[in-house]
Design a protein around this motif. Structure first.
Motif, short mmCIF file in Angstrom:
data_model
loop_
_atom_site.label_atom_id
_atom_site.label_comp_id
_atom_site.label_asym_id
_atom_site.label_seq_id
_atom_site.Cartn_x
_atom_site.Cartn_y
_atom_site.Cartn_z
N ASN A 55 -32.74 20.60 -2.85
CA ASN A 55 -32.30 20.91 -1.49
C ASN A 55 -31.21 19.95 -0.99
N ALA A 56 -30.48 19.34 -1.93
CA ALA A 56 -29.36 18.44 -1.61
C ALA A 56 -29.74 17.42 -0.55
N PHE A 57 -30.83 16.71 -0.80
CA PHE A 57 -31.33 15.74 0.18
C PHE A 57 -30.34 14.62 0.45
N TRP A 58 -29.41 14.36 -0.47
CA TRP A 58 -28.44 13.28 -0.32
C TRP A 58 -27.43 13.51 0.79
N ARG A 59 -27.47 14.68 1.40
CA ARG A 59 -26.58 14.95 2.54
C ARG A 59 -26.91 14.08 3.75
N PHE A 60 -28.10 13.53 3.76
CA PHE A 60 -28.60 12.84 4.94
C PHE A 60 -28.73 11.33 4.71
N ALA A 61 -28.16 10.57 5.63
CA ALA A 61 -28.29 9.11 5.57
C ALA A 61 -29.65 8.66 6.09
N GLN A 62 -30.22 9.44 7.01
CA GLN A 62 -31.53 9.13 7.57
C GLN A 62 -32.49 10.27 7.26
N ARG A 63 -33.78 10.00 7.36
CA ARG A 63 -34.77 11.02 7.05
C ARG A 63 -34.55 12.26 7.90
N PRO A 64 -34.34 13.42 7.28
CA PRO A 64 -34.03 14.66 8.02
C PRO A 64 -35.31 15.35 8.49
N ALA A 65 -35.90 14.86 9.53
CA ALA A 65 -37.17 15.37 10.01
C ALA A 65 -37.09 16.87 10.30
N GLY A 66 -37.99 17.62 9.69
CA GLY A 66 -38.04 19.06 9.91
C GLY A 66 -37.11 19.87 9.04
N ASP A 67 -36.22 19.21 8.31
CA ASP A 67 -35.30 19.93 7.43
C ASP A 67 -36.00 20.27 6.12
N TYR A 68 -35.48 21.30 5.47
CA TYR A 68 -36.03 21.79 4.21
C TYR A 68 -36.07 20.70 3.14
N SER A 69 -35.18 19.71 3.27
CA SER A 69 -35.07 18.67 2.25
C SER A 69 -35.85 17.41 2.58
N GLU A 70 -36.62 17.42 3.65
CA GLU A 70 -37.27 16.18 4.10
C GLU A 70 -38.20 15.58 3.05
N VAL A 71 -39.04 16.41 2.43
CA VAL A 71 -39.98 15.89 1.43
C VAL A 71 -39.23 15.27 0.27
N TYR A 72 -38.19 15.93 -0.21
CA TYR A 72 -37.45 15.41 -1.35
C TYR A 72 -36.69 14.13 -0.97
N TRP A 73 -36.14 14.08 0.23
CA TRP A 73 -35.46 12.87 0.70
C TRP A 73 -36.42 11.69 0.71
N THR A 74 -37.62 11.92 1.23
CA THR A 74 -38.63 10.85 1.31
C THR A 74 -39.05 10.39 -0.08
N ARG A 75 -39.26 11.32 -0.97
CA ARG A 75 -39.65 10.96 -2.33
C ARG A 75 -38.57 10.11 -3.00
N TRP A 76 -37.31 10.50 -2.80
CA TRP A 76 -36.23 9.75 -3.45
C TRP A 76 -36.18 8.31 -2.94
N GLN A 77 -36.41 8.13 -1.65
CA GLN A 77 -36.44 6.76 -1.13
C GLN A 77 -37.56 5.96 -1.80
N GLN A 78 -38.68 6.60 -2.01
CA GLN A 78 -39.81 5.91 -2.62
C GLN A 78 -39.58 5.66 -4.11
N MET A 79 -38.79 6.50 -4.75
CA MET A 79 -38.47 6.28 -6.15
C MET A 79 -37.57 5.05 -6.33
N ALA A 80 -36.77 4.75 -5.31
CA ALA A 80 -36.01 3.49 -5.23
C ALA A 80 -35.17 3.22 -6.48
N LEU A 81 -34.40 4.21 -6.87
CA LEU A 81 -33.56 4.08 -8.05
C LEU A 81 -32.09 3.91 -7.66
N THR A 82 -31.39 3.11 -8.42
CA THR A 82 -29.94 3.00 -8.30
C THR A 82 -29.35 3.33 -9.66
#
Length: 289
Positions: free
Chosen positions: A198-225
């Motif tokens: 869901n192209a979660f990288w479009r958002f600099a901050q957690r996109p509350a209520g957006d279709y990509s919110e779960v994936y955005w949150t998971r990616w932050q927790q994965m903490a990969l560079t």
């Protein structure tokens, strides 16, 4: 374009498929959509995935691609969306197939999914039997299931379906890790949905209520560079995941589709990046329906 044999069903699909949920809006211009679809076909995309819930998507696919039907693979959904017929009944499946045939202007469906059918309904068996009857009647080539988690596991284990569709992406690896090996062993076709997470990288901050919110949150927790653009990494991860035959991406922007095709030409991800993505994924995260 790469093409892959779709399980044991006797036809191939393009490694990049088209998710046609983006072409259903009544506000869109019919001619623009026709040009889009025919350009995609010219570029080698053969798998077009739609559903009755995508507004005018089925109708537009049927109209725009009728003249090249034999080179297209139509994948659609069943179980709801038939006026005057209760959802998740045998009548809804039977009439849903006929409705899809009319809309897609064809006399057969290549792949017909029970779309996120609840586990209890699968276990009851009525809709599965109705779908299998449509296969025997020659109206459907492959009976399929689209969904996640326990219902998807049941669909695979039942032996009643020839293919599945499920979420496969770098932040949604549950089905990839736990269910696709069995599907592959059974020579099932596999379509990966949400390959771009869901192209979660479009958002600099957690996109509350957006279709990509779960994936955005998971990616932050994965903490990969990792030294690769996220869009490229996501698509290559999904499209070359073990067992996946086609990864469907929806867009009405031809430049985006062209970019995706170029990314696929680079092939699978390097082993070191794949290892890091797998290791960072929490086994407690379930598939997103």
């Amino acid at each position: 374009m790469q093409y892959r044999a779709f399980g044991h069903h006797g036809f191939e699909v393009s490694a990049l498929g088209y998710g046609a949920g983006h072409i259903g809006s009544p506000a869109q211009d019919e001619n623009d959509i026709a040009r889009l679809l025919n350009t995609l076909a010219d570029w080698g995309i053969t798998l077009f995935d739609t559903a009755p819930g995508y507004d005018q998507s089925e109708q537009r696919l049927g109209k725009a691609l009728k003249h090249r039907r034999t080179s297209c693979i139509y994948s659609t959904k069943l179980g709801y969306g038939v006026d005057g017929v209760p959802d998740w009944t045998a009548a809804c499946i039977t009439q849903g197939v006929d409705q899809a045939l009319r809309r897609l202007q064809t006399d057969y469906l290549d792949i017909a999914h029970l779309h996120s059918c609840p586990l209890g309904t699968l276990e009851y068996g009525e809709v599965t039997e109705a779908l299998q009857a449509q296969v025997k009647a020659g109206k459907v080539r492959v009976a399929a299931y689209s969904g996640e988690n326990e219902a998807l596991a049941y669909a695979i284990e039942s032996g009643a379906f020839g293919s599945i569709q499920c979420s496969v992406n770098l932040t949604d690896q549950h089905s990839l890790n736990t269910l696709l090996p069995q599907a592959t062993a059974q020579h099932m076709g596999v379509i990966a949905k949400r390959p771009l997470a869901n192209a979660f990288w479009r958002f600099a901050q957690r996109p509350a209520g957006d279709y990509s919110e779960v994936y955005w949150t998971r990616w932050q927790q994965m903490a990969l560079t990792l030294d690769m653009p996220l869009a490229e990494m996501a698509l290559r991860f999904s499209a070359f995941a073990p067992g996946v035959h086609s990864a469907i991406v929806g867009s009405i922007n031809l430049h985006h589709v062209h970019d995706n095709l170029q990314q696929l030409e680079k092939g699978p991800l390097p082993a070191e990046i794949l290892t890091k993505l797998h290791q960072a994924f929490s086994q407690d995260w379930r598939g997103e329906v």
